[in-house]
Scaffold this motif. Sequence first.
Motif, PDB file in Angstrom:
ATOM      1  N   PRO A  95     -15.468   2.637   3.715  1.00 60.30           N
ATOM      2  CA  PRO A  95     -16.751   2.625   2.999  1.00 60.30           C
ATOM      3  C   PRO A  95     -16.582   2.483   1.488  1.00 60.30           C
ATOM      4  CG  PRO A  95     -16.147   4.873   3.513  1.00 60.30           C
ATOM      5  CD  PRO A  95     -15.064   4.004   4.102  1.00 60.30           C
ATOM      6  N   TRP A  96     -15.734   1.553   1.080  1.00 58.38           N
ATOM      7  CA  TRP A  96     -15.458   1.373  -0.339  1.00 58.38           C
ATOM      8  C   TRP A  96     -15.365  -0.111  -0.670  1.00 58.38           C
ATOM      9  CZ3 TRP A  96     -11.974   4.679   2.452  1.00 58.38           C
ATOM     10  CH2 TRP A  96     -10.945   3.993   3.100  1.00 58.38           C
ATOM     11  N   VAL A  97     -15.393  -0.404  -1.967  1.00 66.54           N
ATOM     12  CA  VAL A  97     -15.315  -1.784  -2.442  1.00 66.54           C
ATOM     13  C   VAL A  97     -14.011  -2.400  -1.959  1.00 66.54           C
ATOM     14  CG1 VAL A  97     -15.225  -3.251  -4.488  1.00 66.54           C
ATOM     15  CG2 VAL A  97     -16.749  -1.266  -4.435  1.00 66.54           C
ATOM     16  N   ASN A  98     -14.091  -3.613  -1.444  1.00 66.46           N
ATOM     17  CA  ASN A  98     -12.951  -4.259  -0.799  1.00 66.46           C
ATOM     18  C   ASN A  98     -12.045  -4.938  -1.832  1.00 66.46           C
ATOM     19  OD1 ASN A  98     -11.526  -4.998   1.605  1.00 66.46           O
ATOM     20  ND2 ASN A  98     -12.265  -7.090   1.329  1.00 66.46           N
ATOM     21  N   VAL A  99     -11.370  -4.119  -2.637  1.00 62.71           N
ATOM     22  CA  VAL A  99     -10.386  -4.624  -3.592  1.00 62.71           C
ATOM     23  C   VAL A  99      -9.013  -4.271  -3.044  1.00 62.71           C
ATOM     24  CG1 VAL A  99      -9.510  -4.501  -5.949  1.00 62.71           C
ATOM     25  CG2 VAL A  99     -11.973  -4.325  -5.526  1.00 62.71           C
ATOM     26  N   ARG A 100      -8.267  -5.275  -2.610  1.00 61.40           N
ATOM     27  CA  ARG A 100      -7.012  -5.023  -1.903  1.00 61.40           C
ATOM     28  C   ARG A 100      -5.817  -5.047  -2.861  1.00 61.40           C
ATOM     29  NH1 ARG A 100      -5.849  -7.951   3.183  1.00 61.40           N
ATOM     30  NH2 ARG A 100      -5.061  -5.918   3.817  1.00 61.40           N
ATOM     31  N   ASP A 101      -5.864  -4.155  -3.863  1.00 61.93           N
ATOM     32  CA  ASP A 101      -4.736  -4.034  -4.786  1.00 61.93           C
ATOM     33  C   ASP A 101      -3.531  -3.443  -4.050  1.00 61.93           C
ATOM     34  OD1 ASP A 101      -6.286  -4.991  -6.836  1.00 61.93           O
ATOM     35  OD2 ASP A 101      -6.916  -2.994  -7.504  1.00 61.93           O
ATOM     36  N   THR A 102      -2.352  -3.819  -4.468  1.00 55.66           N
ATOM     37  CA  THR A 102      -1.119  -3.326  -3.851  1.00 55.66           C
ATOM     38  C   THR A 102      -0.582  -2.141  -4.642  1.00 55.66           C
ATOM     39  OG1 THR A 102      -0.547  -5.515  -2.997  1.00 55.66           O
ATOM     40  CG2 THR A 102       1.241  -3.917  -3.197  1.00 55.66           C
ATOM     41  N   THR A 103      -0.272  -1.059  -3.945  1.00 49.59           N
ATOM     42  CA  THR A 103       0.352   0.111  -4.543  1.00 49.59           C
ATOM     43  C   THR A 103       1.813   0.139  -4.116  1.00 49.59           C
ATOM     44  OG1 THR A 103      -1.717   1.357  -4.469  1.00 49.59           O
ATOM     45  CG2 THR A 103       0.322   2.630  -4.688  1.00 49.59           C
ATOM     46  N   THR A 104       2.720   0.168  -5.075  1.00 50.35           N
ATOM     47  CA  THR A 104       4.154   0.196  -4.787  1.00 50.35           C
ATOM     48  C   THR A 104       4.695   1.601  -5.035  1.00 50.35           C
ATOM     49  OG1 THR A 104       4.357  -2.125  -5.430  1.00 50.35           O
ATOM     50  CG2 THR A 104       6.388  -0.851  -5.328  1.00 50.35           C
ATOM     51  N   PHE A 105       5.507   2.097  -4.124  1.00 55.79           N
ATOM     52  CA  PHE A 105       6.074   3.435  -4.266  1.00 55.79           C
ATOM     53  C   PHE A 105       7.421   3.489  -3.566  1.00 55.79           C
ATOM     54  CE2 PHE A 105       3.575   3.285  -0.432  1.00 55.79           C
ATOM     55  CZ  PHE A 105       4.316   3.977   0.506  1.00 55.79           C
ATOM     56  N   THR A 106       8.203   4.521  -3.889  1.00 53.59           N
ATOM     57  CA  THR A 106       9.525   4.697  -3.311  1.00 53.59           C
ATOM     58  C   THR A 106       9.576   5.996  -2.522  1.00 53.59           C
ATOM     59  OG1 THR A 106      10.572   3.474  -5.116  1.00 53.59           O
ATOM     60  CG2 THR A 106      11.999   4.903  -3.800  1.00 53.59           C
TER      61      THR A 106
END
Length: 223
Positions: A95-106
């Motif tokens: 139920p949120w704005v469809n912004v498909r940003d990529t989150t990078t983590f280790t």
Amino acid sequence: MKNIIKYIPLLLLTLLASCGKDNYDAPESTLTGRIVYNGNPVQVRGTGEAVRIYLYQDGWQLHNQIEVFVTQDGSFSAKLFNGEYKLVTRDNNGPWVNVRDTTTFTVKGSHSLDLNVTPYFTISDENVSLSGTNLSVSFNINQIVSTAQIEKVYLILSKTQFADEVNNIVRQDVTNIKVGSNTLSVDLSGNAQVAAAQFLYGRIGVKTQGVGEAIWTPVKKLR
């Protein structure tokens, strides 16, 4: 015949070595996280594995996406191998704005993160109560995205702590709801399932027009 018998051990060793190449130790590291807006968990539908996020690990031999299911309180977890990962939301899911940003983590041993999203609406100051056979709710709907429109509000009762538009014994779909303060009531007299239920849980959901998933309040135990 002797030649065939002689080559059987060699064949077995070759097969075992081949199988060993395809076997990997089970992942032992843990990712935990939350879907949040302004630091607060975004409550979603918890049944049917409806809301998901995807993980990818670069450089790994099996470069397939890893599906992670979001629970109704907005949290998620996964067992992973150590390494660098990319996280992205499922397309048009949630139920949120469809912004498909990529989150990078280790990940190394364990890792925790918050995934920030922008919901179309939020719900605040909610109150769900049951008096006899009368279900009463009050709540505020807060508009976050100015162009979003409310399609309906769900009023839900469930016999279990999983309460949404699919898992319930009472579902009221209410339209013509406005942004701001709202008060609603439902007469449940004659509902045999409500009368017989040992436990009852209530929840409110707001569905945005053109969006598949509703945003929800936390589940409240009523009985």
